[in-house]
Design a protein around this motif. Structure first.
Motif, PDB file in Angstrom:
ATOM      1  N   TYR A 122      71.437  16.018  42.784  1.00  0.00           N
ATOM      2  CA  TYR A 122      70.657  14.837  42.391  1.00  0.00           C
ATOM      3  C   TYR A 122      71.038  13.748  43.384  1.00  0.00           C
ATOM      4  CZ  TYR A 122      69.927  16.894  37.725  1.00  0.00           C
ATOM      5  OH  TYR A 122      69.579  17.688  36.674  1.00  0.00           O
ATOM      6  N   VAL A 133      74.727  13.320  44.092  1.00  0.00           N
ATOM      7  CA  VAL A 133      75.505  14.043  43.088  1.00  0.00           C
ATOM      8  C   VAL A 133      75.227  15.537  43.204  1.00  0.00           C
ATOM      9  CG1 VAL A 133      75.935  14.334  40.634  1.00  0.00           C
ATOM     10  CG2 VAL A 133      75.386  12.073  41.540  1.00  0.00           C
ATOM     11  N   ALA A 168      75.384  18.706  41.415  1.00  0.00           N
ATOM     12  CA  ALA A 168      75.607  19.156  40.043  1.00  0.00           C
ATOM     13  C   ALA A 168      76.013  20.635  40.020  1.00  0.00           C
ATOM     14  CB  ALA A 168      74.352  18.927  39.216  1.00  0.00           C
ATOM     15  N   PRO A 196      83.001  21.513  30.706  1.00  0.00           N
ATOM     16  CA  PRO A 196      83.166  20.085  30.417  1.00  0.00           C
ATOM     17  C   PRO A 196      81.850  19.316  30.507  1.00  0.00           C
ATOM     18  CG  PRO A 196      84.236  20.688  32.495  1.00  0.00           C
ATOM     19  CD  PRO A 196      83.764  21.945  31.880  1.00  0.00           C
ATOM     20  N   SER A 197      81.799  18.194  29.842  1.00  0.00           N
ATOM     21  CA  SER A 197      80.588  17.375  29.827  1.00  0.00           C
ATOM     22  C   SER A 197      80.232  16.936  31.243  1.00  0.00           C
ATOM     23  CB  SER A 197      80.836  16.142  28.948  1.00  0.00           C
ATOM     24  OG  SER A 197      79.672  15.382  28.869  1.00  0.00           O
ATOM     25  N   GLY A 198      78.979  17.014  31.562  1.00  0.00           N
ATOM     26  CA  GLY A 198      78.527  16.587  32.886  1.00  0.00           C
ATOM     27  C   GLY A 198      78.684  17.641  33.962  1.00  0.00           C
ATOM     28  N   GLY A 237      76.842  20.315  34.337  1.00  0.00           N
ATOM     29  CA  GLY A 237      75.569  20.856  34.811  1.00  0.00           C
ATOM     30  C   GLY A 237      74.967  21.933  33.940  1.00  0.00           C
ATOM     31  N   LYS A 238      75.354  22.001  32.682  1.00  0.00           N
ATOM     32  CA  LYS A 238      74.807  23.035  31.794  1.00  0.00           C
ATOM     33  C   LYS A 238      73.335  22.783  31.521  1.00  0.00           C
ATOM     34  CE  LYS A 238      77.855  21.889  28.651  1.00  0.00           C
ATOM     35  NZ  LYS A 238      78.573  20.815  29.382  1.00  0.00           N
ATOM     36  N   THR A 239      73.015  21.528  31.182  1.00  0.00           N
ATOM     37  CA  THR A 239      71.615  21.196  30.937  1.00  0.00           C
ATOM     38  C   THR A 239      70.792  21.422  32.204  1.00  0.00           C
ATOM     39  OG1 THR A 239      72.218  19.565  29.269  1.00  0.00           O
ATOM     40  CG2 THR A 239      70.055  19.315  30.270  1.00  0.00           C
ATOM     41  N   THR A 240      71.367  21.038  33.329  1.00  0.00           N
ATOM     42  CA  THR A 240      70.672  21.232  34.609  1.00  0.00           C
ATOM     43  C   THR A 240      70.333  22.703  34.828  1.00  0.00           C
ATOM     44  OG1 THR A 240      71.870  19.339  35.499  1.00  0.00           O
ATOM     45  CG2 THR A 240      70.871  20.836  37.091  1.00  0.00           C
ATOM     46  N   GLU A 279      72.741  22.876  23.283  1.00  0.00           N
ATOM     47  CA  GLU A 279      73.514  22.331  22.163  1.00  0.00           C
ATOM     48  C   GLU A 279      72.659  22.195  20.910  1.00  0.00           C
ATOM     49  OE1 GLU A 279      76.157  19.154  23.088  1.00  0.00           O
ATOM     50  OE2 GLU A 279      76.068  19.557  25.228  1.00  0.00           O
ATOM     51  N   HIS A 330      79.561  22.889  23.123  1.00  0.00           N
ATOM     52  CA  HIS A 330      80.854  22.308  23.486  1.00  0.00           C
ATOM     53  C   HIS A 330      81.968  22.907  22.647  1.00  0.00           C
ATOM     54  CE1 HIS A 330      79.101  18.497  25.478  1.00  0.00           C
ATOM     55  NE2 HIS A 330      79.488  19.374  26.377  1.00  0.00           N
TER      56      HIS A 330
END
Ligand SMILES: Nc1ncnc2c1ncn2[C@@H]1O[C@H](COP(=O)(O)OP(=O)(O)OP(=O)(O)O)[C@@H](O)[C@H]1O
Ligand SMILES: [Mg+2]
Lengths: 250, 265
Positions: free
Chosen positions: B28, B31, B33, B52-54, B56-59, B171, B204
């Motif tokens: 991005y 960034v 990811a 961990p949060s951020g 890149g799972k959603t990505t 999630e 998570h």
């Protein structure tokens, strides 16, 4: 508001202003302000006359056509500007210029381009209303939650589906606000058009009454006009409140 | 650590791969990811992404859904390269993505509506899934009248109702209460067992991942790659009630915690 413990109905202040008007009129301070009672009597006399009916229908046709074009061109343009960076860069400066420009000065140009008839009046009306509708629709689209668009795409929405089922609805509170303000501006536009382009409709009545110092007639027509503009804008304000439940939670 | 459940090669070889992500990178702007991430998702199984949060799972999920273009690499679903969204995949959004102006019924039926299913048919189907997620009686409610957990279930019902082969769940249980969550985990296990669908599941919760997954992919923090793949295998047939007491279950939870705790500081 409450007065002496009584709850006053909405717009009670109008009564106060009406009384003040009547008083000033009765003192005969200026010919320009006849008593309100006289204006109201004239109003009911005038409403039935063929001249008034003709003016009303001419004005209504110009007004509704103008507003119609402002809406069907303005909303899609605003939505597309909100969707596309390129289009936005291209059009936004113009929209902003026309929004604040003294459009009355453009009317002679319109007369040259489109003649002295209904067409020019309708275009004037549209020009008065459209810019705020574009800007508001654009603003509505720009705050849409990206997730909704991704959701629609992920379930296979066509661009048409996305437009009619997501963008229009998600931007609806802003769009309605824009249309409401646009309509108020359109009233201005239609009268200016009727005064400057060809003396027809309410414009002609205003012209006739003021030239002959028929102030009671003048005010009566103005009151009718205000009342109609107010009613239409209240309808949109009502629609706006209907969708406000989701305006804050998109 | 030589754990019995981390056997990999032979089993993957025999199961068919439904989704494979190959050498995926995603930037991005500045960034980074995802970097060169490769992961395969066996058909009919549930794979969890844990990290961990951020990270890149959603990505990754959105790239597989065809909603995002990877900067490099490609995704195949059932042997076909992904170029955009398709009816073979359904997405459960982390932020629910419900239409605020539409009732629960219309929201759940919206996926079917976009696919051109007739009104009465899609509403029948939607009503069934609304009942399945425990929202019967709320068909006419609007999203702003529901709690966070209830909204999440609407999103879940919508994804289930389109009957896609691959379910991408970001999630999906994060906002539901613990009791409902446990029930949903059990329902999910039954769903994986009974239908030959492929589930990609972001969570998570380490316990949740171990409880529901056939395969757990642990992602490193940004730029993400898969650091470890764990395949719990021994306790799945012991019945839903015994899994949480199974020594293998507990061992895997500890093992994952041991590898993730480095990143928590
Ligand atoms: N549209 C975007 N523009 C810029 N950066 C983004 C964008 N979307 C995500 N990122 C960045 O990419 C990284 C991965 O984001 P992603 O949402 O995939 O994380 P995640 O693993 O799903 O996190 P979480 O567990 O908190 O949901 C984050 O560092 C985020 O800042
Ligand atoms: Mg996420």
């Amino acid at each position: 508001m409450k007065l002496f413990g009584y709850r006053l109905p909405g717009m009670s202040s109008l009564i106060v202003w009406g009384l003040l008007w009547e008083l000033v009129g009765q003192t005969g301070l200026t010919f320009f302000v006849p008593p309100l009672s006289e204006v109201l009597v004239t109003l009911f006399e005038v409403i039935g006359t063929p001249a008034f009916q003709k003016a009303l229908s001419e004005t209504a046709i110009a007004f509704f056509s103008g507003v119609f074009f402002a809406i069907v061109i303005g909303i899609p343009t605003g939505i597309l500007m909100g969707k596309s960076r390129l289009l936005d860069e291209l059009l936004l400066p113009w929209v902003n210029i026309f929004l604040s420009a003294p459009l009355t000065a453009l009317v002679p140009v319109l007369m040259v381009l489109f003649g002295f008839g209904m067409k020019s009046i309708i275009i004037t009306t549209t020009l008065f209303a459209i810019w705020i509708i574009i800007l508001n629709s654009r603003a509505g689209v720009m705050q849409i939650n990206r997730s909704l668009i991704e959701m629609a795409r992920s379930f296979g929405a066509s661009p048409m589906d996305a437009f009619f089922k997501i963008y229009v609805w998600a931007a609806l509170p802003e769009i309605l606000g824009g249309v409401r303000i646009g309509i108020i501006r359109a009233v201005k536009g239609v009268i200016i058009g009727q005064l400057l382009i060809s003396i027809v409709g309410f414009g002609a009545l205003f012209e006739l009454y003021s030239a002959n110092f028929l102030m009671a007639h003048f005010w009566a027509v103005l009151i009718v006009l205000f009342a109609m503009a107010f009613m239409i804008s209240e309808i949109f304000a009502y629609l706006e409140r209907r969708v406000s439940y989701y305006a804050a939670k998109r | 650590m030589a754990m019995p459940q981390t056997k990999d090669a032979p089993e993957t070889a025999t199961t068919e791969i439904a989704v494979s992500a190959r050498n995926i990178s995603k930037n991005y702007g500045d960034v980074e990811a995802l970097r060169d991430l490769t992961l395969e998702f066996p058909r009919g199984q549930l794979t969890s992404l844990l990290g961990p949060s951020g990270c890149g799972k959603t990505t990754l999920l959105k790239i597989i859904a065809g909603l995002l273009e990877p900067t490099a690499g490609e995704v195949e679903v059932n042997g076909k390269t992904v170029t955009g969204p398709g009816p073979d995949r359904a997405f459960v959004f982390q932020d629910f993505a419900l239409l605020p102006w539409a009732s629960v019924l219309r929201n759940v039926a919206f996926g079917l509506e976009l696919r051109g299913v007739a009104k009465s048919e899609r509403e029948d189907k939607a009503a069934k899934y609304i009942a399945d997620v425990g929202l019967a009686g709320f068909e006419a409610s609007f999203p702003h009248e529901l709690s966070g957990g209830m909204r999440q279930r609407v999103g879940l019902a919508r994804a289930l109702s389109v009957d896609a082969q691959v379910l991408l769940m970001d999630e999906p249980f994060s906002a539901v209460d613990e009791q409902t969550r446990r029930k949903f985990q059990e329902d999910l296990l039954a769903l994986v067992q009974n239908e030959n669908k492929t589930f990609l599941f972001v969570t998570h919760s380490i316990e949740e991942a171990v409880y529901v997954s056939d395969q757990i992919a642990i992602l490193l923090p940004r730029p993400s790659r898969v650091s470890e793949i764990i395949r719990p295998s021994g306790f799945r047939d012991k019945g839903v009630d015994n899994i949480r007491r199974d020594p293998e279950y507990l061992d895997i939870v500890d093992q994952i915690w041991a590898s993730l705790r480095n990143y928590v500081e």
